[in-house]
Design a protein around this motif. Structure first.
Motif, PDB file in Angstrom:
ATOM      1  N   SER A 172       0.964  -1.009   0.019  1.00 56.48           N
ATOM      2  CA  SER A 172       0.098  -0.038  -0.049  1.00 56.48           C
ATOM      3  C   SER A 172       0.841   1.302   0.090  1.00 56.48           C
ATOM      4  N   ASP A 173       2.214   1.177   0.399  1.00 57.21           N
ATOM      5  CA  ASP A 173       3.212   2.451   0.104  1.00 57.21           C
ATOM      6  C   ASP A 173       3.636   2.713  -1.225  1.00 57.21           C
ATOM      7  N   CYS A 174       3.436   1.716  -2.080  1.00 56.43           N
ATOM      8  CA  CYS A 174       4.086   1.672  -3.154  1.00 56.43           C
ATOM      9  C   CYS A 174       3.531   2.944  -4.202  1.00 56.43           C
ATOM     10  N   GLY A 175       2.046   3.011  -4.149  1.00 53.54           N
ATOM     11  CA  GLY A 175       1.414   3.800  -4.996  1.00 53.54           C
ATOM     12  C   GLY A 175       1.831   5.378  -4.763  1.00 53.54           C
ATOM     13  N   PRO A 176       1.851   5.750  -3.141  1.00 58.00           N
ATOM     14  CA  PRO A 176       2.285   7.002  -2.798  1.00 58.00           C
ATOM     15  C   PRO A 176       3.839   7.374  -3.145  1.00 58.00           C
ATOM     16  N   LEU A 177       4.466   6.377  -2.981  1.00 59.83           N
ATOM     17  CA  LEU A 177       6.012   6.585  -3.189  1.00 59.83           C
ATOM     18  C   LEU A 177       6.288   6.750  -4.765  1.00 59.83           C
ATOM     19  N   ARG A 178       5.397   6.449  -5.838  1.00 57.99           N
ATOM     20  CA  ARG A 178       5.856   6.227  -7.161  1.00 57.99           C
ATOM     21  C   ARG A 178       6.482   7.618  -7.662  1.00 57.99           C
ATOM     22  N   GLU A 179       5.612   8.680  -7.463  1.00 57.80           N
ATOM     23  CA  GLU A 179       5.895   9.961  -8.014  1.00 57.80           C
ATOM     24  C   GLU A 179       7.277  10.472  -7.374  1.00 57.80           C
ATOM     25  N   LEU A 180       7.315  10.274  -6.428  1.00 59.24           N
ATOM     26  CA  LEU A 180       8.759  10.693  -5.484  1.00 59.24           C
ATOM     27  C   LEU A 180      10.038   9.679  -6.036  1.00 59.24           C
ATOM     28  N   LEU A 181       9.673   8.720  -6.233  1.00 63.21           N
ATOM     29  CA  LEU A 181      10.607   7.775  -6.808  1.00 63.21           C
ATOM     30  C   LEU A 181      11.164   8.036  -8.257  1.00 63.21           C
ATOM     31  N   GLU A 182      10.152   8.450  -9.081  1.00 62.55           N
ATOM     32  CA  GLU A 182      10.327   8.914 -10.421  1.00 62.55           C
ATOM     33  C   GLU A 182      11.002  10.332 -10.431  1.00 62.55           C
ATOM     34  N   LEU A 183      10.826  11.136  -9.666  1.00 61.12           N
ATOM     35  CA  LEU A 183      11.517  12.436  -9.561  1.00 61.12           C
ATOM     36  C   LEU A 183      12.911  12.231  -9.185  1.00 61.12           C
ATOM     37  N   HIS A 184      13.584  11.333  -8.309  1.00 59.71           N
ATOM     38  CA  HIS A 184      14.905  11.275  -7.926  1.00 59.71           C
ATOM     39  C   HIS A 184      15.603  10.073  -8.266  1.00 59.71           C
ATOM     40  N   LYS A 185      14.787   9.254  -9.128  1.00 57.42           N
ATOM     41  CA  LYS A 185      15.708   7.949  -9.535  1.00 57.42           C
ATOM     42  C   LYS A 185      16.884   8.324 -10.511  1.00 57.42           C
ATOM     43  N   ASP A 186      17.036   9.092 -11.329  1.00 58.66           N
ATOM     44  CA  ASP A 186      18.263   9.327 -12.056  1.00 58.66           C
ATOM     45  C   ASP A 186      19.268   9.820 -11.239  1.00 58.66           C
ATOM     46  N   ASP A 216       9.520 -10.369  -3.793  1.00 64.05           N
ATOM     47  CA  ASP A 216       8.562 -10.859  -3.368  1.00 64.05           C
ATOM     48  C   ASP A 216       7.071 -10.210  -3.659  1.00 64.05           C
ATOM     49  N   LEU A 217       7.102  -8.730  -3.461  1.00 59.24           N
ATOM     50  CA  LEU A 217       6.014  -7.725  -3.504  1.00 59.24           C
ATOM     51  C   LEU A 217       5.812  -7.810  -5.143  1.00 59.24           C
ATOM     52  N   LEU A 218       6.610  -7.814  -6.073  1.00 63.87           N
ATOM     53  CA  LEU A 218       6.567  -8.057  -7.361  1.00 63.87           C
ATOM     54  C   LEU A 218       5.658  -9.067  -7.906  1.00 63.87           C
ATOM     55  N   LEU A 219       5.716 -10.150  -7.000  1.00 61.92           N
ATOM     56  CA  LEU A 219       5.074 -11.372  -7.364  1.00 61.92           C
ATOM     57  C   LEU A 219       3.608 -11.337  -6.970  1.00 61.92           C
ATOM     58  N   THR A 220       3.246 -10.286  -6.346  1.00 61.43           N
ATOM     59  CA  THR A 220       1.705  -9.985  -6.037  1.00 61.43           C
ATOM     60  C   THR A 220       0.797  -9.911  -7.161  1.00 61.43           C
ATOM     61  N   ASP A 221      -0.374 -10.674  -7.022  1.00 60.86           N
ATOM     62  CA  ASP A 221      -1.210 -10.601  -8.062  1.00 60.86           C
ATOM     63  C   ASP A 221      -1.959  -9.342  -8.063  1.00 60.86           C
ATOM     64  N   ALA A 222      -2.225  -8.792  -9.118  1.00 64.55           N
ATOM     65  CA  ALA A 222      -3.140  -7.779  -9.457  1.00 64.55           C
ATOM     66  C   ALA A 222      -2.594  -6.210  -8.919  1.00 64.55           C
ATOM     67  N   LEU A 223      -1.266  -6.348  -9.211  1.00 64.89           N
ATOM     68  CA  LEU A 223      -0.497  -4.894  -8.902  1.00 64.89           C
ATOM     69  C   LEU A 223      -1.268  -3.774  -9.754  1.00 64.89           C
ATOM     70  N   THR A 224      -1.334  -2.885  -9.171  1.00 67.26           N
ATOM     71  CA  THR A 224      -1.772  -1.519 -10.018  1.00 67.26           C
ATOM     72  C   THR A 224      -0.476  -1.038 -10.843  1.00 67.26           C
ATOM     73  N   GLU A 225      -0.715  -0.076 -11.676  1.00 68.59           N
ATOM     74  CA  GLU A 225       0.353   0.278 -12.593  1.00 68.59           C
ATOM     75  C   GLU A 225       1.358   1.236 -11.765  1.00 68.59           C
ATOM     76  N   ALA A 226       0.759   1.784 -10.919  1.00 67.87           N
ATOM     77  CA  ALA A 226       1.575   2.874  -9.907  1.00 67.87           C
ATOM     78  C   ALA A 226       2.548   1.863  -9.101  1.00 67.87           C
ATOM     79  N   GLN A 227       1.782   0.934  -8.420  1.00 67.00           N
ATOM     80  CA  GLN A 227       2.515  -0.077  -7.708  1.00 67.00           C
ATOM     81  C   GLN A 227       3.554  -0.782  -8.332  1.00 67.00           C
ATOM     82  N   GLU A 228       3.675  -1.281  -9.445  1.00 64.11           N
ATOM     83  CA  GLU A 228       4.434  -1.824 -10.305  1.00 64.11           C
ATOM     84  C   GLU A 228       5.536  -1.009 -10.734  1.00 64.11           C
TER      85      GLU A 228
END
Length: 241
Positions: A172-186, A216-228
């Motif tokens: 449940s943390d992955c979605g809220p983190l996506r934008e922040l990770l996108e901003l800083h990943k490079d 392990d989390l990537l193996l979860t069924d039905a991940l949302t696009e933001a989570q993945e």
């Protein structure tokens, strides 16, 4: 009555070390007892004041070190403590105040990332992610040439902190983190890869555990696009090779 800062000023490092050591070795029952709980809170408040006020960097370093030892013991029910937000949002972790030397920021990062449970962080979990990623960006800025020798150590500690937070990540943390990770990943990716190559085998275990947790989390069924997307960025950041 002396304020915590005045106590630190007059009694210095000895007061900080004694306060930290006594609090660290209390049992969970003692920490939560009605007699000792107010004293524990005051001790933590004193250490927080010493860590965030004044220009004596040795005092700040020791206070951060004491806080890290106390909270990593797992005996402190931090999620119930009134000072939790103040502790987990130590502003100088961002590195925007260049008067705070790298050594203090290294110790502060170690302290705030040492909590053993996700629930200890509460809503400040995302704030801490933002602070660490911003701190990683700002670690490249060196206002004093004498700090060059500590720059790599700071980057390594922040990278280790990110791995520690990743180990506690919930889906449940992955979605809220996506934008922040996108901003800083490079900026973060090359720094973290370099840092992970320099970690001792003991500390490298954090990166390996973080990577395993992401798999392990990537193996979860039905991940949302933001989570993945968030998980794939974290997978790249925590790779040790």
């Amino acid at each position: 009555m002396y304020t915590p800062y005045i106590m630190c000023y007059y009694y210095g490092i000895n007061y900080i070390n004694i306060s930290g050591n006594v609090t660290r070795y209390l049992s969970m029952t003692q920490v939560q007892s009605s007699n000792l709980s107010p004293l524990v809170s005051r001790s933590i408040d004193t250490l927080l004041t010493c860590a965030t006020a004044g220009n004596n960097m040795k005092t700040r370093w020791n206070a951060c070190h004491a806080l890290g030892n106390i909270l990593s013991s797992g005996k402190m029910p931090i999620e119930k403590m009134a000072w939790k937000s103040r502790f987990l949002t130590v502003k100088f972790l961002k590195g925007q105040n260049f008067k705070i030397i790298f050594n203090v920021r290294i110790q502060a990062c170690s302290a705030v990332c040492g909590l053993p449970r996700r629930e200890d962080y509460g809503g400040e979990y995302f704030t801490l992610w933002r602070m660490l990623l911003t701190g990683l960006d700002n670690a490249q800025n060196i206002p004093d040439y004498q700090e060059i020798r500590h720059r790599d150590e700071l980057i390594n500690q922040i990278s280790l902190g990110i791995s520690q937070l990743t180990m506690l990540l919930k889906l449940s943390d992955c979605g809220p983190l996506r934008e922040l990770l996108e901003l800083h990943k490079d900026m973060a990716a090359p720094l973290m890869k370099k840092a992970q190559q320099e970690l001792t085998p003991e500390k490298a275990q954090h990166a390996l555990k973080a990577q395993s947790h992401i798999q392990d989390l990537l193996l979860t069924d039905a991940l949302t696009e933001a989570q993945e997307q968030a998980l794939n960025i974290l997978k790249d950041l925590t790779e040790c090779t």
